[in-house]
Structures are given as structure tokens and as C-alpha cells.
Design an enzyme around this catalytic site. Structure first.
Site, short mmCIF file in Angstrom:
data_model
loop_
_atom_site.label_atom_id
_atom_site.label_comp_id
_atom_site.label_asym_id
_atom_site.label_seq_id
_atom_site.Cartn_x
_atom_site.Cartn_y
_atom_site.Cartn_z
N GLU A 166 0.82 -1.22 0.00
CA GLU A 166 0.00 0.00 0.00
C GLU A 166 0.85 1.26 0.00
O GLU A 166 0.40 2.33 0.43
CB GLU A 166 -0.96 0.00 1.20
CG GLU A 166 -1.91 -1.18 1.19
CD GLU A 166 -2.78 -1.28 2.44
OE1 GLU A 166 -3.85 -1.89 2.36
OE2 GLU A 166 -2.36 -0.74 3.49
N GLU A 198 -6.24 -7.44 -1.49
CA GLU A 198 -6.59 -7.77 -0.11
C GLU A 198 -8.10 -7.69 0.07
O GLU A 198 -8.68 -6.61 -0.06
CB GLU A 198 -5.94 -6.80 0.90
CG GLU A 198 -4.43 -6.81 0.94
CD GLU A 198 -3.88 -5.84 1.99
OE1 GLU A 198 -4.67 -5.38 2.84
OE2 GLU A 198 -2.68 -5.53 1.94
#
Length: 793
Positions: A327, A404
């Protein structure tokens, strides 16, 4: 404070960031300070070899969605290189030689000389006193008709061992100074961002791989990570059919044993470097205000560690992606350094002669380069329980590849008893409200172990949908049902939009490296959860029949990840009510195209009108004899006895649902299955179980339901003989220490229809000489019998 990377200070160093704590793990007290891996000594002569490199290329053909020609498969070019050091104080002449053998030959003790008579690489070099030579090229050799390596579910995983030796002096009698080996496979990897979905696609040997995998941390939060444990966990992933593991960047511990296991099992690996958005620039909070995109402080150290990692792992065929961080992207200096080492100037890669590895793509971060939104926007998740029909909505996730997406994960009762003392085992309690919602009250101990709610949005309980649990055992039983259906729906929802909207997804996450209560398919004790078998139900069938519950339509589709068509298939749908009412529908024949999702027009799963709950079984068959050695061999589910098939039919897929007939109290509420509680009391049936085959490593158990009632949620456990376990002191209830774990079932939590039998194959990682087989079910009277090797019942 134990949040997302704690106070983030850990990110100043090059290390595992999770040790500060995350929303799925408490902080590790000593932050794993000190040595955590093996340290060894090696003995050599004057010449020592390091960092072997085996680079496989296929010069012919470009592949594609479904490669039209196979000519490129007939010839591979193999480049071999190795680094060499002269440890002596004098100049030396060193002869380098290399050859390869199939790894199975190595396991069988075969492989002397040049192995199977294949090519031999050789080169003579001169090194001065204490001189080193980086990546000495031994040249390229052609290999004809190599056996190709495929991901799990798409084909076999043949592996080879490259042997490289160094001899000081060029005479035939010169002794070997040092030798190294490198495991590798022949596979053609292609990866690009597909224009239609704007998401990344991986192709292996010309076949597009629909990625349904999982995120992974480390085997153990204290880094007690043996080779055996790595192999056990990877085997669990492959047994479920998960075809990719993402090694999350906050873990930062690349065990080579893990990659070896992935090579052997056919599990693709997304390998991430040690950056997280939480600690490295995107996670500042009121409690932890520092989060710096320029961390770690020592960029040079980071790049040296990255270089060592790349050299160590680059030969593994399972490794298909390098990623700069979780991320977040690394700072400019580190990102540029990684790109140079990986030979790319873009996310799609561009070869470079100076690169340490140029055979697979690099993306700067997990939300860039065809993942999530693609340009770094927060676009992964969600991470909590959902209504199952939501996964089938075209609006559930707007992008093509979700790195995710997570959910619940309370383990089985045996593991809960191992985790907690008796006074800590009390499950959540519920305060019900007039509108059908419920407030869940959880103990501080469960919260410390990161429990997340089973209440869907709006506080409607998925646990209470099956009735009020009376104790830990019943709570965990109902949690396993919800785990199963939740993860099955997630994977089936993704499959319903295969290639049309989605190219892949990764579950957050497959396991926890400690005793946590969320987001896992098996727990720290290696005890599979219901979610494990929900995933397995979908992924171990390359041609899979499934139901779409969206808007109550219960439409039917067949999802094929198999690269060949099934020309003649038929479908049987059997529905049974709680009152025993039964009806059956037949459809077909019809064709199932390869590598796509086929909606069966006009086919839906009906409910039994007279019953509050309907059990519905879908069975997909084919008459094609080739399926017996093709598709039938890719699923380890098996039918023995009558299952509704006609003569000679091959069962491709079997899928059982339970459907509520009542309308939910709210559009946000899950279906009501509470009538199953009263039904189980009045319909406790006996099923039969017998062992058909058994040796010290495996057994096959036949389960047979000779009654007119459905046997719901039949669970098998392999229990250690009394006196061998460690947990029976907790009353008569079992703990995980009492179970033989890990354990590999072809299926579990089986629902048997009237007059149906199923065979379950069970394999253990240890000997099955003496054990007790325990069988229980929702409405099934328990069965226990002691077994020993070569005992047949």
C-alpha cells in the site's frame, strides 16, 4: 500501542514491521531482536561459488489468452551464470562446469555425471589473489521438449536441479573445490495490464491464470520457522487450490524453504519488499503521528538486503512478481535501485544485461501497476463479514484485481480450548433488539486476540442466523458454518465475473502467525477452519458449478479455469426439505467452454415450498472418458456409491447449499436458518462409516447415509490415542494438542443427502499408526472408533 505498526518507529530500520503490532497481532515483546535464522559454516577449496543463476527463455511464440500454436514449447534456451571467488593468495585457473538433472532423480539418488545425458556448460576463468568475479556467464544451451511447470490446478510441477562445480586447475584429475546447486523449472511467464479490465493478468505457458490466492505473513510470530512448517503450510494452500501467495511486505522474512515448497506445490508467489503504507508515509494517526515515506534511514542497507534476496530467490519458477511495498511505494532512491536490479523501467519490465533478475515484472506498490485502482488510491478490502449475495453484485468491487479482501476467522473449538483457560473461553453474548439486530458483547481476552464481529453491516448477526449458541462448542460450530459459506461465496462471486470484470483476488489472509481470531483459513495450530473447506469446495474443481444468490434468483453458472472445453456436460439438481420432501431436475447435455464463466440460461435452484430450509445439491457430470485422466484428476473430492450419476458418468463438480424460505427481517440481514435448531433435535440420525483403504500415511473413509433425512455438516477429526495428546485435562473436551495436525482431508464438513455416500481421503504429515477417528454432525449421532495401521472396519 499495538496498532498498525505501533508508533511506526520500527520502519526506520530494515526489518519486519509487524513486530510492533497490527490490527491482527499484538506487539512482539522483544521485537524479535537478534538472530532468527540458521547460521552455518561451509568448507571449500580455494575457489568458492555463490549465487547461481539459471535463466530459462523460450525464443519461439508469444503465447496469449489461449495459445494457438505449441511450437514454442519444443525448445528452451537455458543461460547459466555463477559468481566465483578466489580465497587464496595466489592466482588460480578455475574450470566451471554445470549440468542439470530432474529433481526426482536427485530424490532417488540418481544423477551422476551429466545426469540424463543433457547439455553441459563449461568455462575456464583466471582469478588473481583474493579476486572475485560476479556472475560469470557459462553460456546458453538449447534444451529440446522440456517438461513445463504449471501452477496448481493447471498442470504438473516438474523441477530440475542445476549442478555447478569449480575445479582449481584444468587437468582431468583436479579435485572439485566447491559446488552449488540451483532448483529451477521450465515455464514461460507473461504479465501485463489487460486493457478491458485495466488490471494485471498473469499467463503461464500461454494459459491465463485466474488468480484466487491469499496473503501470508510468516509461519510464526517469533520467527520459529522450520522447513517442515513451511512445507506444511504451503501444502495447505495447494490443497485448497489457492494458486498464489502474496508474501506481505510488513513481514519481511523471505524463507527459501517456503519458495521451495511453492515450487513443488505449484503455488505462485508475489514477493514484496519491506515497506508498508502504515509506517512509511501513509499511516499517520493522532496516536502515531510519524509515518515517513523516506524510511528506512539507511537506503543503502535496504538495497543490499534486496540484492541478496533477489539473488537467492530468482531461480524459483513459483516466483512471478516483485513488489516494492504494501500500500505504498518505496522512496525514489530505493525504487530506482530496485528497478535497476530488476531490469525494468516500467511496471511491465524491460530486460537489462546488468540486472540481477529480468525474468518477472516489478511493481512499485501493491495498489499500483494493475492492482486495486492501479495508481495508489486506497482500493483494497473490505475486511469484515458481508452478506453472501453481496459478492455477486457487479458493484461489490470496482477494479479488476483486489490484493486484499478479508473476513472473519474464529477457529474450531479445539483450538479455542488450547488458546484460552476455561474461564476465558466464554463466547460472545448477544443483546437482541426488536428490529432484529443484536449487540455483540465480547470479552477483553477475545479482543486482545483480535476478534472481529460476525455481525454484518447494521448489526445483524450471522451467528444468530443459526440460532442462539449455548456454549463455546456450539458457537464455534456455527462460526465454522459461517466461515465456510462466507469464503465460498467470496470466491464464487469473483468467479462469476472471471475475465469479464475480474482477473484476480487475494484473501486477507490465509493464516495468522499467532493465536488470533480473525482472517484465517487455518489457525496457528494448523487446524483447518470452515473457511479452509469453503475455499477448497470452489478451487479444487477446475470446472465448478455454482449458484448466484443475488436478488434471490439462485441462477446457476459453470466456472471453468481449465484450458480445454468439456463438450458434453449434464447437471442434476436435487432439493430436499426438512420434512423429507424431495425433487430432482436434470439439464443438458451442454458444452462448457474453456477458461470462462458460462451462465446456464433458464436454470435456477428451487426451494422446497413446504420447508423452512431447503438443502440443494448440484452435480455436474460428463460422459467424456478423457475426463477420467484429465479433469477428474484435478479434484480430490470423490463419490463412492450412488450420487445420482448415470452409468459411466464422471463427476466434475458437486456443490451443496442450504436455502432459507423466509424473507429476512431487513435487506441487511442474513437469511434465517434458525429452524435447523429444532430440526436437529427431532432428526438425529445414524450414518455409517467404514475405512476402505489404510496405510501408515493415509486412509480413505466411506461415509454413507442410508436414511431418508439429510445428514448436515458432518465433520471428521483424527484424534491421537489417549495418553498421546496434551489437552484432555480440560474435561473430556478435545484441544488442538489432541488432534493429529496438520491433516489433509479431500473434503470435510460434508452434507450427505438421503441414500448418498461419499469417500473422504485423509492424509497426515506424520504416521497414522494409532489414532481415533471421530465423526460428528449437526444432526448426526457421533461415531468414534480406534484405528491402527492395516485395520479395516
Amino acid at each position: 500501542k499495538g496498532g498498525q505498526g505501533g508508533d511506526h518507529m520500527i520502519a526506520k530500520d530494515v526489518t519486519s514491521q509487524f513486530v510492533e503490532g497490527w490490527d491482527w497481532i499484538a506487539p512482539v515483546p522483544d521485537r524479535n531482536t537478534g538472530l532468527w535464522g540458521e547460521v552455518g559454516l561451509q568448507v571449500s577449496g580455494a575457489a568458492v561459488l555463490e549465487d547461481p543463476r539459471v535463466r530459462v527463455r523460450f525464443p519461439g511464440g508469444e503465447g496469449g489468452r489461449a495459445t494457438t500454436g505449441d511450437d514454442w514449447r519444443t525448445l528452451a534456451d537455458v543461460d547459466v551464470a555463477v559468481s566465483c571467488r578466489n580465497l587464496s593468495s595466489a592466482s588460480v585457473t578455475i574450470e566451471l562446469k554445470a549440468f542439470f538433472t530432474p529433481k526426482q532423480m536427485e530424490a532417488d539418488g540418481i544423477g551422476n555425471g551429466n545426469g540424463n545425458g543433457g547439455p553441459v556448460w563449461s568455462k575456464i576463468i583466471e582469478l588473481g589473489a583474493n579476486e572475485s568475479a560476479e556472475e560469470v556467464a557459462l553460456g546458453s544451451q538449447a534444451v529440446a521438449n522440456p517438461s513445463l511447470w504449471y501452477p496448481v490446478g493447471y498442470g504438473p510441477q516438474p523441477l530440475y536441479e542445476m549442478h555447478i562445480t569449480a575445479q582449481v586447475g584444468s587437468s582431468a584429475s583436479a579435485a572439485v573445490s566447491h559446488q552449488v546447486t540451483a532448483s529451477f523449472g521450465f515455464r514461460k511467464l507473461e504479465s501485463a495490464i489487460e486493457p478491458g479490465t485495466k488490471s494485471r493478468v498473469f499467463r503461464v505457458n500461454g494459459v491465463p491464470i485466474f488468480v484466487r490466492g491469499a496473503n501470508y505473513i510468516v509461519p510464526d510470530f517469533l520467527l520459529r520457522c522450520s522447513e517442515r512448517r513451511c512445507r506444511q503450510e504451503v501444502r495447505y494452500h495447494a490443497a485448497m487450490g489457492l494458486n498464489m501467495i502474496r508474501l506481505w511486505g510488513g513481514a519481511g522474512v523471505p524463507y527459501e524453504a517456503f519458495y521451495n515448497a511453492c515450487d513443488e506445490a505449484g503455488v505462485l508467489v508475489w514477493s514484496e519488499f519491506w515497506i508498508t503504507g502504515d509506517c512509511d508515509g501513509r499511516g499517520a494517526t493522532k496516536d502515531s503521528p510519524e509515518s515517513n515515506p523516506n524510511w528506512p534511514l539507511d537506503h543503502s542497507l535496504f538495497l543490499r538486503c534486496a540484492g541478496d534476496t533477489i539473488r537467492k530467490l530468482r531461480n524459483h519458477p513459483s516466483l512471478v512478481l516483485w513488489c516494492g511495498g504494501n500500500e505504498q511505494v518505496p522512496c525514489r532512491e530505493i525504487d530506482d535501485g530496485l528497478r535497476a536490479m530488476l531490469g525494468c523501467s516500467s511496471d511491465n519490465g524491460a530486460g537489462s544485461a546488468k540486472a540481477l533478475d529480468d525474468t518477472r515484472p516489478y511493481v512499485s506498490g501493491s495498489l499500483w501497476g494493475g492492482f486495486g485502482q492501479g495508481a495508489g488510491d486506497w482500493s483494497d478490502g473490505p475486511y469484515g463479514i458481508q452478506l453472501e449475495e453481496a459478492f455477486f453484485s457487479p458493484d461489490f468491487y470496482p477494479y479488476g484485481f483486489n490484493p486484499e479482501v478479508g473476513s472473519v476467522g474464529v477457529p474450531c473449538a479445539e483450538s479455542m480450548r488450547s488458546m484460552f483457560s476455561p474461564d476465558e473461553q466464554a463466547p460472545p453474548t448477544y443483546e437482541r433488539h426488536a428490529d432484529g439486530t443484536a449487540t455483540e458483547k465480547v470479552s477483553s481476552v477475545w479482543n486482545y486476540h483480535k476478534y472481529i464481529t460476525y455481525n454484518v453491516d447494521g448489526n445483524f448477526s450471522s451467528i444468530l442466523a443459526y440460532g442462539e449458541p449455548k456454549d463455546l462448542q456450539s458457537f464455534c460450530e456455527q462460526a465454522q458454518i459461517v466461515n465456510y459459506t462466507q469464503y465460498r461465496a467470496l470466491l464464487e462471486g469473483w468467479g462469476s465475473f472471471m475475465w469479464e470484470k475480474y482477473t484476480g483476488m487475494l484473501i486477507w489472509k490465509s493464516q495468522n502467525p499467532w493465536t488470533a481470531l480473525r482472517g484465517q483459513l487455518y489457525d496457528w495450530y494448523l487446524n483447518p477452519c470452515g473457511s479452509y473447506f469453503g475455499c477448497k469446495q470452489v478451487l479444487r474443481e477446475p470446472v465448478h458449478v455454482q449458484m448466484n444468490p443475488l436478488n434471490g434468483q439462485n441462477s446457476v453458472a459453470v466456472v471453468s479455469t481449465w484450458p480445454k472445453a468439456v463438450e458434453s456436460a449434464s447437471l442434476v439438481i436435487t432439493c430436499v426439505g426438512l420434512d423429507g420432501t424431495q425433487h430432482q431436475s436434470h439439464y443438458g447435455p451442454f458444452a462448457v467452454p474453456p477458461l470462462e464463466t458460462t451462465q446456464l440460461e433458464g436454470v435456477s435452484v428451487p426451494r422446497v415450498a413446504s420447508s423452512a430450509v431447503t438443502f440443494a445439491k448440484m452435480e455436474l457430470f460428463t460422459l467424456e472418458r478423457s475426463a477420467k485422466t484429465g479433469l477428474a484428476g484435478t479434484s480430490d473430492n470423490s463419490s463412492c456409491g450412488s450420487s445420482g450419476a448415470g452409468g459411466g458418468e464422471v463427476l466434475l463438480s458437486r456443490n451443496v447449499y442450504w436455502l432459507s424460505s423466509s424473507s429476512p427481517s431487513s435487506p441487511k440481514a442474513p437469511p434465517d436458518f434458525s429452524p435447523l435448531q429444532a430440526w436437529r433435535v427431532g432428526n438425529a440420525i445414524k450414518i455409517e462409516a467404514r475405512i476402505l483403504e489404510q496405510d501408515e500415511a493415509a486412509l480413505v473413509v466411506e461415509l454413507a447415509n442410508r436414511t431418508g433425512t439429510v445428514a448436515f455438516w458432518v465433520e471428521l477429526k483424527v484424534v491421537k490415542e489417549e495418553g498421546e495428546g496434551e489437552g484432555r485435562s480440560v474435561g473430556n473436551a478435545l484441544c488442538s494438542e489432541d488432534l493429529i495436525l496438520p491433516i489433509f482431508y479431500s473434503e470435510n464438513y460434508v452434507t450427505l443427502f438421503p441414500q448418498e455416500s461419499r469417500c473422504v481421503r485423509i492424509e497426515a504429515d506424520e504416521s497414522l499408526k494409532r489414532f481415533t477417528l471421530a465423526i460428528q454432525g449437526w444432526n448426526v449421532q457421533p461415531i468414534h472408533f480406534s484405528c491402527s495401521a492395516n485395520t479395516f472396519l
